[in-house]
Design an enzyme around this catalytic site. Sequence first.
Site, short mmCIF file in Angstrom:
data_model
loop_
_atom_site.label_atom_id
_atom_site.label_comp_id
_atom_site.label_asym_id
_atom_site.label_seq_id
_atom_site.Cartn_x
_atom_site.Cartn_y
_atom_site.Cartn_z
N HIS A 99 -48.90 -62.84 -97.14
CA HIS A 99 -49.94 -63.85 -97.34
C HIS A 99 -50.88 -63.47 -98.50
O HIS A 99 -50.54 -62.61 -99.32
CB HIS A 99 -50.69 -64.12 -96.02
CG HIS A 99 -49.76 -64.23 -94.85
ND1 HIS A 99 -49.06 -65.37 -94.59
CD2 HIS A 99 -49.40 -63.32 -93.90
CE1 HIS A 99 -48.30 -65.16 -93.51
NE2 HIS A 99 -48.48 -63.94 -93.09
N GLU A 136 -55.36 -61.51 -91.48
CA GLU A 136 -54.09 -60.80 -91.67
C GLU A 136 -53.89 -60.41 -93.12
O GLU A 136 -53.42 -59.32 -93.42
CB GLU A 136 -52.91 -61.68 -91.20
CG GLU A 136 -51.56 -60.99 -91.38
CD GLU A 136 -50.38 -61.91 -91.11
OE1 GLU A 136 -50.60 -63.09 -90.74
OE2 GLU A 136 -49.24 -61.45 -91.28
N HIS A 191 -46.99 -57.28 -92.36
CA HIS A 191 -47.63 -58.39 -91.65
C HIS A 191 -48.28 -57.89 -90.38
O HIS A 191 -48.06 -56.76 -89.94
CB HIS A 191 -46.58 -59.46 -91.27
CG HIS A 191 -46.03 -60.20 -92.42
ND1 HIS A 191 -46.45 -61.46 -92.78
CD2 HIS A 191 -45.10 -59.84 -93.34
CE1 HIS A 191 -45.80 -61.86 -93.85
NE2 HIS A 191 -44.96 -60.89 -94.22
N GLU A 273 -44.16 -56.48 -88.41
CA GLU A 273 -45.35 -57.06 -87.77
C GLU A 273 -46.00 -55.90 -87.03
O GLU A 273 -45.50 -55.44 -86.01
CB GLU A 273 -44.95 -58.17 -86.79
CG GLU A 273 -44.17 -59.33 -87.40
CD GLU A 273 -45.09 -60.39 -88.04
OE1 GLU A 273 -46.31 -60.15 -88.14
OE2 GLU A 273 -44.56 -61.44 -88.43
ZN ZN Z 1 -47.67 -62.79 -91.54
#
Ligand code: ZN
Length: 309
Positions: A99, A136, A191, A273
Amino acid sequence: MRHHQSLPPTPRRPLRLAATAALLCLGLAGCGDGGGTAQAQAGPSGDAAGTPRATSAAPSPSRPGAASPSTSPSKAAPSGSAAPTGPLAGRTVVIDPGHNPRNHLHTAAINRQVDIGTGHKECDTTGTATNGGYAEAEFTLDVAHRLRDLLRAQGATVLLTYDGDREFGPCVDERARIGNKAHADAVVSVHADGSAVGNRGFHVILPAAVRGGGADTSKIVAPSRDLGTRIAGLFVRSTGSSPSNYVGGKTGLDVRKDLGGLNLSTVPKVFIECGNMRDPEDAALLTSPGWRQKAAQGIADGISSYLKG
Ligand code: ZN
């Protein structure tokens, strides 16, 4: 990453706070490199010479592996310096911070559909955030900086897909191409998840075997699994975190065929993640600089293990 569509957009207030923190960091020794480093790497990607932009960019002396501030955002070795030495010398790692903290300001651009080989998907997404407002995209940049420094200390050539130097994105297809063009030996996309309270732990996402359009992962499925398995194991060792209790059957591994960043990669690549930002207990870890350093260490150890075979 995948779980964000139904979640509210990233809150804006914490972003402003983060920017403020970065500014405060300019005059302070020992600031974390999350915001502070972003100040230093504001050079546009076309700035091949990597002109230093700010005197505040000097790396912390407490981190011997920190790179020279003359490094441009996506360039690895400082110009004019000796060739890197260390066990990972000659190896190239691309880190993809998931992102972008400013994606929410560019919804039309990031919602644009891009070709991921097997179909189309949004250019990028805003990412999730903790309930306290830690985005995030701030987390991923911070971990990416820590990871970069750890890998460079071992002599690796390290590139980031972006480093606070663009208004939005890159799009997922471009993120994949950056690793491909670099002929990276390994790529990791960083992430943190946005899932229900009670869903805890990390998981590593591996590319499925896909073929279609510009996507053909047949050559990267096996090495990516090796890379991801090593990262998962060493992430446990470094952080003490458990594998996800809601994805991957507690193996810490998941396989996806719907991620453009994996489908379009021609070099070994995984996503991680690191935890669930929406769970208060995981969020307490993700918002801790000390824990983020452990997370980066675990990922670095996994990459290093993979590259050393
Ligand atoms: Zn993400």
